[in-house]
Each structure stands twice: as C-alpha cells, then as structure tokens.
Write a protein that holds these residues in place. Structure first.
Motif, PDB file in Angstrom:
ATOM      1  N   HIS A  44       0.834  -1.204   0.000  1.00  0.00           N
ATOM      2  CA  HIS A  44       0.000   0.000   0.000  1.00  0.00           C
ATOM      3  C   HIS A  44       0.872   1.259   0.000  1.00  0.00           C
ATOM      4  O   HIS A  44       0.464   2.317  -0.493  1.00  0.00           O
ATOM      5  CB  HIS A  44      -0.975  -0.007   1.184  1.00  0.00           C
ATOM      6  N   SER A 187     -13.241  -8.794   8.224  1.00  0.00           N
ATOM      7  CA  SER A 187     -13.120  -8.336   6.839  1.00  0.00           C
ATOM      8  C   SER A 187     -14.482  -7.846   6.377  1.00  0.00           C
ATOM      9  O   SER A 187     -15.509  -8.340   6.834  1.00  0.00           O
ATOM     10  CB  SER A 187     -12.637  -9.463   5.921  1.00  0.00           C
ATOM     11  N   LYS A 192     -13.444 -13.125   1.783  1.00  0.00           N
ATOM     12  CA  LYS A 192     -12.170 -12.923   2.493  1.00  0.00           C
ATOM     13  C   LYS A 192     -12.266 -13.459   3.918  1.00  0.00           C
ATOM     14  O   LYS A 192     -11.276 -13.955   4.462  1.00  0.00           O
ATOM     15  CB  LYS A 192     -11.798 -11.437   2.513  1.00  0.00           C
ATOM     16  N   SER A 243       0.107  -0.137  12.881  1.00  0.00           N
ATOM     17  CA  SER A 243       1.199   0.147  11.932  1.00  0.00           C
ATOM     18  C   SER A 243       0.675   0.804  10.663  1.00  0.00           C
ATOM     19  O   SER A 243       1.454   1.032   9.738  1.00  0.00           O
ATOM     20  CB  SER A 243       1.936  -1.146  11.565  1.00  0.00           C
TER      21      SER A 243
HETATM   22  N1  LIG Z   1       4.246   1.260   9.526  1.00  0.00           N
HETATM   23  C1  LIG Z   1       4.792   0.455   8.621  1.00  0.00           C
HETATM   24  O1  LIG Z   1       5.975   0.187   8.608  1.00  0.00           O
HETATM   25  C2  LIG Z   1       3.891  -0.176   7.602  1.00  0.00           C
HETATM   26  C3  LIG Z   1       4.316  -1.305   6.892  1.00  0.00           C
HETATM   27  C4  LIG Z   1       3.410  -1.926   6.024  1.00  0.00           C
HETATM   28  C5  LIG Z   1       2.152  -1.371   5.836  1.00  0.00           C
HETATM   29  N2  LIG Z   1       1.796  -0.239   6.474  1.00  0.00           N
HETATM   30  C6  LIG Z   1       0.453   0.356   6.287  1.00  0.00           C
HETATM   31  O2  LIG Z   1      -0.514  -0.609   6.682  1.00  0.00           O
HETATM   32  C7  LIG Z   1      -1.655  -0.530   5.824  1.00  0.00           C
HETATM   33  C8  LIG Z   1      -1.902  -1.889   5.201  1.00  0.00           C
HETATM   34  O3  LIG Z   1      -0.868  -2.145   4.268  1.00  0.00           O
HETATM   35  P1  LIG Z   1      -0.999  -3.345   3.232  1.00  0.00           P
HETATM   36  O4  LIG Z   1       0.144  -3.253   2.297  1.00  0.00           O
HETATM   37  O5  LIG Z   1      -1.275  -4.598   3.972  1.00  0.00           O
HETATM   38  O6  LIG Z   1      -2.322  -2.828   2.446  1.00  0.00           O
HETATM   39  P2  LIG Z   1      -3.409  -3.621   1.623  1.00  0.00           P
HETATM   40  O7  LIG Z   1      -2.808  -4.919   1.180  1.00  0.00           O
HETATM   41  O8  LIG Z   1      -3.932  -2.676   0.625  1.00  0.00           O
HETATM   42  O9  LIG Z   1      -4.543  -3.947   2.732  1.00  0.00           O
HETATM   43  C9  LIG Z   1      -5.473  -3.047   3.201  1.00  0.00           C
HETATM   44  C10 LIG Z   1      -6.603  -3.807   3.925  1.00  0.00           C
HETATM   45  O10 LIG Z   1      -7.261  -2.908   4.813  1.00  0.00           O
HETATM   46  C11 LIG Z   1      -8.631  -3.154   4.819  1.00  0.00           C
HETATM   47  N3  LIG Z   1      -9.344  -1.888   4.533  1.00  0.00           N
HETATM   48  C12 LIG Z   1      -9.013  -0.933   3.663  1.00  0.00           C
HETATM   49  N4  LIG Z   1      -9.898   0.093   3.699  1.00  0.00           N
HETATM   50  C13 LIG Z   1     -10.808  -0.248   4.610  1.00  0.00           C
HETATM   51  C14 LIG Z   1     -11.973   0.369   5.097  1.00  0.00           C
HETATM   52  N5  LIG Z   1     -12.385   1.567   4.648  1.00  0.00           N
HETATM   53  N6  LIG Z   1     -12.708  -0.277   6.025  1.00  0.00           N
HETATM   54  C15 LIG Z   1     -12.287  -1.470   6.485  1.00  0.00           C
HETATM   55  N7  LIG Z   1     -11.165  -2.097   6.057  1.00  0.00           N
HETATM   56  C16 LIG Z   1     -10.456  -1.500   5.128  1.00  0.00           C
HETATM   57  C17 LIG Z   1      -8.954  -4.163   3.752  1.00  0.00           C
HETATM   58  O11 LIG Z   1      -9.322  -5.372   4.359  1.00  0.00           O
HETATM   59  P3  LIG Z   1     -10.713  -6.148   3.954  1.00  0.00           P
HETATM   60  O12 LIG Z   1     -10.911  -5.917   2.482  1.00  0.00           O
HETATM   61  O13 LIG Z   1     -10.415  -7.557   4.305  1.00  0.00           O
HETATM   62  O14 LIG Z   1     -11.803  -5.547   4.778  1.00  0.00           O
HETATM   63  C18 LIG Z   1      -7.667  -4.279   2.966  1.00  0.00           C
HETATM   64  O15 LIG Z   1      -7.455  -5.579   2.524  1.00  0.00           O
HETATM   65  C19 LIG Z   1      -1.363   0.575   4.804  1.00  0.00           C
HETATM   66  O16 LIG Z   1      -1.973   1.791   5.218  1.00  0.00           O
HETATM   67  C20 LIG Z   1       0.153   0.683   4.838  1.00  0.00           C
HETATM   68  O17 LIG Z   1       0.618   1.961   4.451  1.00  0.00           O
HETATM   69  C21 LIG Z   1       2.644   0.370   7.368  1.00  0.00           C
END
Ligand SMILES: NC(=O)c1ccc[n+]([C@@H]2O[C@H](COP(=O)([O-])OP(=O)(O)OC[C@H]3O[C@@H](n4cnc5c(N)ncnc54)[C@H](OP(=O)(O)O)[C@@H]3O)[C@@H](O)[C@H]2O)c1
Length: 323
Positions: A44, A187, A192, A243
């Motif tokens: 993401h 989810s 999912k 995170s």
């Molecule tokens: N701090 C760090 O070092 C770090 C590292 C990695 C990632 N991150 C952050 O963590 C987040 C996830 O990253 P990722 O790469 O795993 O992203 P991703 O693969 O795009 O996953 C996002 C998940 O969040 C859920 N989601 C998104 N919008 C939503 C909403 N409005 N309501 C409910 N659920 C929602 C969805 O789950 P469902 O479809 O199953 O509901 C989706 O599958 C991102 O914001 C990313 O920037 C931070």
C-alpha cells in the motif's frame, strides 16, 4: 531498463501518476550493491507514494517498490531489506530519524535493477520462491514485529486482526496461527472472511461485530474505520498495535476514557530491523509458512496490480516478476 515509476502526485487518482516505461540504469555508489530484480511485491506504500504521501515531488521521477528478491553482482540470491538507514546509526534502525524506505529517497524495486547499501542484502534460501521472498521485506516484516516484538502477547493468547485481506493482515494471520496464537479476523468481504479461516484464523467477523470474548491484542492497519471497534474489543490491560491507517488517520477520540480506565496500551510499530528480517526468513523455513500471494504479474502489467490494490480487491500480496 523497464521500471514502474511516479511522475507526479495525484491524491484522488493515484493511477494517473504511474508510468511503466524505460529508465536509465542506476549508478552504484561506493559500499552499495546492484541487484538484478527477479520479483518485487506491491505494498500500500506504493499507492500512498502516488497519492503524494511520504514522497517529495522534487524527487520524481521515482521508481516505486520497497520489496525485492534477486541476484547480486557476485551471483548470490538475495532478499533486499527495504529500510535505508544512516550508516553511522547504531541500534534499532527503525528508530533512526534519518531512515527512509526504498522509493522515498532512493529509487525503488519495480525495475530490472535496484541499487542498495550492501548491508541491506540478506541471503535468500533456495526453498523460498522468488515471489515468496519478495513478499517478506515490508508487509511480512511489519507483521512479524507487530506480533512477536511489540504486542507482548505470548502464544496461546488471542489476537484480533482487522481488515483480513491486506498484505500485512494475511501475514499476521499466517504467522500468528503458525506460532500458536488464537487468531480472529475481520473483513468487509464474506469470501475474504472464509479465506482468513483457511489461512489459520479460528473465527472471522464482519467489521464492528461483537466478539465472543475480549482479546489480548488487536493488530490494527485499517485506521479510522476500525479504531473504535479495536479499542472496544480489548480485555482490561490489552494492547492495540498499530502500523497503518489505510481508511484514515483521524478517528474520533471518543474512547480516551476506555484507554485509561481499562489501562489499555496503544503501541506504534513500523517495519522491522534487518535482524528481524533474517529471523522472519528462518521462521518461514522452520514452520513451512509461506507468504499468501494473490496474483503474480509481469512488471509490464504493473498498472493492473496497482488498480487491484487501489480497489481493495486483494487477498494477500501482488508480485511483479522479471524474466
Ligand atoms: N508502519 C509500517 O511500517 C507499515 C508497513 C506496512 C504497511 N503499512 C500500512 O498498513 C496498511 C496496510 O498495508 P498493506 O500493504 O497490507 O495494504 P493492503 O494490502 O492494501 O490492505 C489493506 C486492507 O485494509 C482493509 N481496509 C481498507 N480500507 C478499509 C476500510 N475503509 N474499512 C475497512 N477495512 C479497510 C482491507 O481489508 P478487507 O478488504 O479484508 O476488509 C484491505 O485488505 C497501509 O496503510 C500501509 O501503508 C505500514
């Protein structure tokens, strides 16, 4: 060389800022290494970059991509640690104020070649495929640190994972289940929720659902959409590890009373160290756990992968490959 890169920022239409075309081969600074990329996975973070979050427009064009597995100049198969720190920093590199992720200040991994500090290379075991190895350095490393370093919950404890479909969330489910945690997941999507249980979750729920009992820890990457439910789901003294905030970083602060009265812990977590990446790889070797890969695409089709992630239509990782 072929690359997928950002040419501008587009907060509301991130795909319009993405170009898949040719870029010059990178120079190799002293102490850095050139890696021929075999596979690179989408996070993401790459969508945030196109939206202009964390990527300075003055650094463009910027090749996107934090994660890669490939072959270095001496023919070694390597995994690339995505966190670029100050060479003089000592200790936990996730606390280095000068750190960046590949594709923030230095050109990223969605290309034929990427250039990184030599210390960022970690040996890739043969038993991990290129696609699996390329899925580990950001999403899986972040999950590893959230669960095993930051949560304070021991195996046998109950952990709720919000937003099961994501790269980090699928990693949390697989890692937690393999380590003997009781994993529950939410989810928005019924398919999912079913898949989360195939991956090792004991139970899965619609967002906001009342749980059978309160949990020891919540793993939070969704943000505003799930934050209140995360706090309400914790037992007294429980921990939420956060995170990410995909759905927004500013939830209503209506639950401050709950935080102090129930003595909840709110713990931030970002990426992981090189040592933790080595441990994660060993964990995968010892347990047989492998990253959950949704789709593998040639780099030429990177735009399709980005479109899927932007639409939220993903269960696990999207990986781009080169021949
Ligand atoms: N701090 C760090 O070092 C770090 C590292 C990695 C990632 N991150 C952050 O963590 C987040 C996830 O990253 P990722 O790469 O795993 O992203 P991703 O693969 O795009 O996953 C996002 C998940 O969040 C859920 N989601 C998104 N919008 C939503 C909403 N409005 N309501 C409910 N659920 C929602 C969805 O789950 P469902 O479809 O199953 O509901 C989706 O599958 C991102 O914001 C990313 O920037 C931070």
């Amino acid at each position: 060389m072929l690359a997928a890169y950002a040419v501008r920022t587009a907060p509301d239409d991130p795909l319009s800022a993405l170009v898949v075309d040719h870029r010059p081969q990178p120079e190799v600074p002293e102490g850095w290494a050139r890696v021929r990329v075999k596979a690179a996975s989408l996070n993401h973070h790459d969508v945030w970059s196109l939206r202009g979050v964390g990527l300075d427009v003055n650094r463009m064009p910027m090749i996107l991509g934090c994660d890669a597995a490939g072959v270095d100049e001496s023919g070694q198969d390597v995994v690339v640690h995505a966190l670029i720190g100050d060479p003089d920093w000592r200790g936990d590199e996730t606390l280095d104020p000068r750190r960046s992720l590949l594709s923030e200040r230095h050109q990223g991994t969605f290309a034929d070649e990427v250039v990184v500090p030599r210390r960022n290379l970690v040996p890739k075991p043969a038993e991990l495929s290129w696609e699996e190895a390329a899925s580990l350095p950001t999403a899986w490393l972040t999950a590893y640190r959230m669960l095993f370093v930051k949560s304070g919950v021991q195996p046998g404890g109950t952990v709720l994972v919000q937003g099961a479909g994501g790269g980090v969330s699928t990693a949390l489910i697989r890692l937690g289940a393999a380590a003997g945690y009781r994993v529950w997941a939410t989810s928005r999507d019924e398919a999912k929720r079913a898949r989360a249980m195939e991956l090792g979750a004991e139970l899965s729920f619609e967002p906001g659902a009342r749980l059978p009992e309160r949990v020891d820890a919540v793993m939070e990457t969704v943000g505003a959409a799930t934050w209140n439910h995360s706090l309400k789901s914790l037992r007294q003294g429980g921990t939420v590890v956060i995170s990410g905030a995909t759905s927004g970083p500013n939830p209503p602060a209506g639950d401050l009373n709950r935080i102090f009265f129930l003595q909840l812990r709110v713990i931030g977590s970002t990426m992981g160290t090189r040592d933790e990446l080595v441990q994660l790889i060993r964990f995968c070797q010892l347990t047989g756990v492998r990253p959950v890969i949704d789709t593998v695409l040639p780099l030429e089709d990177a735009r399709d992968g980005f479109a899927r992630l932007v639409a939220g239509d993903v269960m696990g990782k999207i990986v781009f490959t080169r021949g």
